[in-house]
Design a protein around this motif. Sequence first.
Motif, PDB file in Angstrom:
ATOM      1  N   ILE A  20       0.660  -1.075  -0.038  1.00 47.76           N
ATOM      2  CA  ILE A  20       0.079  -0.089  -0.109  1.00 47.76           C
ATOM      3  C   ILE A  20       1.019   1.263  -0.046  1.00 47.76           C
ATOM      4  N   TRP A  21       1.819   1.035   0.820  1.00 49.21           N
ATOM      5  CA  TRP A  21       2.784   2.339   1.035  1.00 49.21           C
ATOM      6  C   TRP A  21       3.452   2.464  -0.332  1.00 49.21           C
ATOM      7  N   TYR A  22       3.917   1.521  -0.935  1.00 50.11           N
ATOM      8  CA  TYR A  22       4.598   1.668  -2.207  1.00 50.11           C
ATOM      9  C   TYR A  22       3.807   2.351  -3.559  1.00 50.11           C
ATOM     10  N   ARG A  23       2.561   1.846  -3.480  1.00 46.26           N
ATOM     11  CA  ARG A  23       1.768   2.456  -4.432  1.00 46.26           C
ATOM     12  C   ARG A  23       1.450   3.975  -4.134  1.00 46.26           C
ATOM     13  N   PHE A  24       1.339   4.145  -3.081  1.00 47.49           N
ATOM     14  CA  PHE A  24       1.047   5.865  -3.017  1.00 47.49           C
ATOM     15  C   PHE A  24       2.582   6.523  -3.157  1.00 47.49           C
ATOM     16  N   TYR A  25       3.301   5.737  -2.769  1.00 49.35           N
ATOM     17  CA  TYR A  25       4.906   6.346  -2.925  1.00 49.35           C
ATOM     18  C   TYR A  25       5.034   6.608  -4.574  1.00 49.35           C
ATOM     19  N   GLN A  26       4.821   5.540  -5.359  1.00 55.78           N
ATOM     20  CA  GLN A  26       5.144   5.561  -6.572  1.00 55.78           C
ATOM     21  C   GLN A  26       4.245   6.681  -7.379  1.00 55.78           C
ATOM     22  N   SER A  27       3.106   6.809  -6.955  1.00 53.10           N
ATOM     23  CA  SER A  27       1.976   7.881  -7.421  1.00 53.10           C
ATOM     24  C   SER A  27       2.452   8.970  -7.211  1.00 53.10           C
ATOM     25  N   SER A  28       2.925   9.359  -6.216  1.00 51.32           N
ATOM     26  CA  SER A  28       3.310  10.820  -5.585  1.00 51.32           C
ATOM     27  C   SER A  28       4.971  11.202  -5.980  1.00 51.32           C
ATOM     28  N   ARG A  29       5.778  10.073  -6.042  1.00 54.15           N
ATOM     29  CA  ARG A  29       7.065  10.511  -6.504  1.00 54.15           C
ATOM     30  C   ARG A  29       7.628   9.984  -7.854  1.00 54.15           C
ATOM     31  N   GLY A  30       7.048   9.131  -8.593  1.00 50.71           N
ATOM     32  CA  GLY A  30       7.328   8.524  -9.745  1.00 50.71           C
ATOM     33  C   GLY A  30       8.825   7.810  -9.496  1.00 50.71           C
ATOM     34  N   LEU A  31       9.449   7.596 -10.645  1.00 52.01           N
ATOM     35  CA  LEU A  31      10.696   6.834 -10.528  1.00 52.01           C
ATOM     36  C   LEU A  31      11.859   7.758  -9.887  1.00 52.01           C
ATOM     37  N   MET A  32      12.606   6.924  -8.960  1.00 50.17           N
ATOM     38  CA  MET A  32      13.708   7.575  -8.549  1.00 50.17           C
ATOM     39  C   MET A  32      14.703   6.549  -8.333  1.00 50.17           C
ATOM     40  N   PRO A  33      16.060   7.112  -8.180  1.00 49.68           N
ATOM     41  CA  PRO A  33      17.297   6.330  -8.063  1.00 49.68           C
ATOM     42  C   PRO A  33      16.981   5.362  -6.983  1.00 49.68           C
ATOM     43  N   TRP A  34      17.669   3.954  -7.078  1.00 47.38           N
ATOM     44  CA  TRP A  34      17.766   2.998  -5.881  1.00 47.38           C
ATOM     45  C   TRP A  34      18.020   3.542  -4.476  1.00 47.38           C
ATOM     46  N   ARG A  35      18.879   4.087  -4.655  1.00 53.82           N
ATOM     47  CA  ARG A  35      19.477   4.700  -3.171  1.00 53.82           C
ATOM     48  C   ARG A  35      18.513   5.364  -2.568  1.00 53.82           C
ATOM     49  N   ASN A  36      17.930   6.369  -3.195  1.00 52.92           N
ATOM     50  CA  ASN A  36      16.989   7.419  -2.601  1.00 52.92           C
ATOM     51  C   ASN A  36      15.870   6.521  -2.023  1.00 52.92           C
ATOM     52  N   PHE A  37      15.263   5.694  -3.003  1.00 52.74           N
ATOM     53  CA  PHE A  37      14.119   4.648  -2.734  1.00 52.74           C
ATOM     54  C   PHE A  37      14.409   3.794  -1.648  1.00 52.74           C
ATOM     55  N   LEU A  38      15.710   3.254  -1.529  1.00 55.18           N
ATOM     56  CA  LEU A  38      16.254   2.461  -0.123  1.00 55.18           C
ATOM     57  C   LEU A  38      16.196   3.429   1.224  1.00 55.18           C
ATOM     58  N   ASN A  39      16.527   4.602   1.190  1.00 58.86           N
ATOM     59  CA  ASN A  39      16.548   5.385   2.047  1.00 58.86           C
ATOM     60  C   ASN A  39      15.092   5.870   2.816  1.00 58.86           C
ATOM     61  N   ASP A  40      14.054   6.056   1.712  1.00 57.12           N
ATOM     62  CA  ASP A  40      12.942   6.157   1.894  1.00 57.12           C
ATOM     63  C   ASP A  40      12.169   5.227   2.535  1.00 57.12           C
TER      64      ASP A  40
END
Length: 127
Positions: A20-40
């Motif tokens: 659920i978090w991931y779907r919301f995250y993707q819709s609000s942030r779009g694609l981002m680098p792996w390191r940023n995603f991992l930190n989030d």
Amino acid sequence: MDEWKKVKLAGLHFEGKLSIWYRFYQSSRGLMPWRNFLNDVVSRFENPEGRDVQELFNKLLQTGSIMEYEDKFEELGAQVMARNKLLGEDYFVSSFISGLKDHIRSAVKMFRPQFLVDTVYLAKQEE
């Protein structure tokens, strides 16, 4: 594999609250680098009680099944790895073995596994 594909691939494996978090995250942030995603991910799901994750990871012991121990190990291990990218495979193999029940630990150590996946496999065979 490029960093954006890693993020998408990770999202395919998320379940429950994380999905659920991931779907919301993707819709609000779009694609981002792996390191940023991992930190989030770590920021969102790190230990809510504010305890030191490294300490919890170092004190982790198998009290139930190998699968339960593996789940908790992976949860805390991901947070530890996100904070210290210099930790190698040997650190995680050693940490996993040290938390096993005595009789399982002895049997796994005998094989001197070098990779975490092999270590977990051996532990499951001894359970």
